[in-house]
Design an enzyme around this catalytic site. Sequence first.
Site, PDB file in Angstrom:
ATOM      1  N   LEU A   1       0.838  -1.202   0.000  1.00  6.14           N
ATOM      2  CA  LEU A   1       0.000   0.000   0.000  1.00  6.14           C
ATOM      3  C   LEU A   1       0.872   1.250   0.000  1.00  6.14           C
ATOM      4  CD1 LEU A   1      -2.766   1.365   0.141  1.00  6.14           C
ATOM      5  CD2 LEU A   1      -2.626   1.214   2.635  1.00  6.14           C
ATOM      6  N   TYR A   2       1.985   1.202   0.720  1.00  5.95           N
ATOM      7  CA  TYR A   2       2.911   2.338   0.713  1.00  5.95           C
ATOM      8  C   TYR A   2       3.332   2.660  -0.713  1.00  5.95           C
ATOM      9  CZ  TYR A   2       7.332   4.858   1.109  1.00  5.95           C
ATOM     10  OH  TYR A   2       8.349   5.764   0.950  1.00  5.95           O
TER      11      TYR A   2
END
Length: 432
Positions: free
Chosen positions: A242-243
């Site tokens: 997700l980062y």
Amino acid sequence: MSQHMDNIPSTPGKFKSDKYHYIYRFRSHSSLAKLVFWLFFFFSVVCFFFLLSPSSPSADKSRRVLENSTWGSPEWEKKVRQSAHVRSGRGHTVLVTGAAGFVGSHVSAALKRRGDGVVGIDNFNNYYDPELKRHRRDLLDRAGVFVVDGDINDAELLRKLFDLVEFTHVMHLAAQAGVRYAMQNPKSYVNSNIAGLVNLLEVCKSANPQPAIIWASSSSVYGLNSKVPFSEKDRTDHPASLYAATKKAGEAIAHTYNHIYGLSITGLRFFTVYGPWGRPDMAYFFFTRDILKGKPITIFEGPDHGSVARDFTYIDDIVKGCLAALDTAKKSTGSGGKKKGAAQFRIFNLGNTSPVEVGKLVSILEKLLKVKAKRKVLPMPRNGDVQYTHANISLAQRELGYKPTTDLESGLKKFVRWYITYQSKSKKKSSW
């Protein structure tokens, strides 16, 4: 700043220059339809998290602190203006977001030291011990850099800063960092890396004059790419975390503001930055801590016992790249939210071009610490990490004059020296 930040650079590899001269643009690998899709997808993610996710206690606490702060007072305004004062004739006036962070504090100090006007902003969140951030802030304060305690999502605060100071540049280094933490607190990544970026760009596009923007993307955008070394020409539409996805979204969003509003924007893809005053969530940092405490350390390996390696890049080299990007950034072409012409848009890799296996990193730390590590080797979990990173820096070499000079052992030697000194002083203070 004296002895504690003596490793911060005072100024601003290995591949032949490509025969095609280019400025990186998204058209290299994606059509307009793909860009629209990515923007729609990530803005949908923003809406999802903000509408359906409850606010965390830490976020509520942060808001209460900001609401009760004294920003905007005459004394506060005076500090901002003094910090923004340019000492050199051709200096810049720079707003640094995430100024109490690892990279942000080093960049802020380097800018101030060479005569630029610098104002910092940081929300001092508790992703890792805020005490370390406060110590960085104290060092910057002694160097003449005022760090505003505030959040980039606070549009009123940002507008106030732009009312007080005519910033020529914004060095946007604030972000929710870390790959694995995204599995615990995904909303924080959307809030900072997407919503915070949009909020900052909204304020910048309405400023008159508009500042040039340099911001931190990440090598994580290369995701599941198997081709190495990673080049700015490579596809970045297979994020592994997700980062990485929020950083990919940030690049698409930045391109949109560049295209519509004439903001001059330069994105920097950092590769595993390390060094003194670093982040405690990074492997080199907590390996050092645990080795000294006699605790076992976990070293991950890839499929079929494959090695995990990183293109570790020393903080001094990263700072030089940041300053070079700022110094070569062209002016934005818009005014008051209206574009008046095509604006510069660039993306660069900032790495060391020399990947090192994590096992070798541990061996170097054992040598420097004179302590044998208790190693525990396990398969790499599915938590968003990738097995290998390697930067192609030929574009940054050609356009920025970027040339990393610090090998891993030399850089770790400086980090270990700082770490032991810092921990020793922290223990003395806690015993008072």
